[in-house]
Enzyme design. Structure first.
Site, short mmCIF file in Angstrom:
data_model
loop_
_atom_site.label_atom_id
_atom_site.label_comp_id
_atom_site.label_asym_id
_atom_site.label_seq_id
_atom_site.Cartn_x
_atom_site.Cartn_y
_atom_site.Cartn_z
N TYR A 16 -2.58 -53.94 -16.73
CA TYR A 16 -1.72 -55.13 -16.70
C TYR A 16 -1.49 -55.66 -18.11
CZ TYR A 16 -2.66 -55.22 -11.67
OH TYR A 16 -2.76 -54.88 -10.34
N ARG A 22 -1.61 -61.66 -15.99
CA ARG A 22 -1.59 -62.19 -14.62
C ARG A 22 -0.16 -62.30 -14.09
NH1 ARG A 22 -6.37 -64.84 -12.55
NH2 ARG A 22 -8.03 -64.69 -14.09
N CYS A 77 4.71 -49.16 -9.22
CA CYS A 77 3.73 -50.23 -9.39
C CYS A 77 2.30 -49.74 -9.19
CB CYS A 77 4.01 -51.35 -8.41
SG CYS A 77 5.62 -52.13 -8.61
#
Length: 100
Positions: A22, A36, A52
């Protein structure tokens, strides 16, 4: 281009058989402290051209159960691409981390 668009563009570049974190995607999208937000963007993504499932946390961990519909779906997709998982169901980043 919105931040979400930049996230989706970065994720589309992760090659099959590799993963990114991420944090990596946040940095590539222009906001290195927004990991986040990347998670939120990927959770909301409905575009099948955005892989994803290739995004994991900084320890190689999977998204929360159900993030891809069915429990275990992220693991199943990664295994189908030839990415082996450790016994604790994490990805070995020393092997599979994408280095753009």
């Amino acid at each position: 281009m919105t931040f979400y668009d930049a996230v989706y563009d970065a994720v589309r570049h992760i090659p099959k058989g590799k993963v990114a974190t991420y944090g990596q995607i946040a940095a590539l999208a222009g906001s290195p402290r927004a990991s986040r937000v990347v998670g939120g963007a990927l959770c909301r993504c409905k575009d099948p051209t955005v892989p994803c499932h290739r995004v994991v946390n900084r320890l190689g961990g999977m998204a929360p159960q159900g993030a891809f519909g069915l429990p275990g779906e992220q693991e199943r997709r990664l295994l189908a691409e030839g990415i082996a998982l450790r016994k604790d169901a994490t990805v070995d980043l020393s092997i599979y981390l994408w280095n753009p």
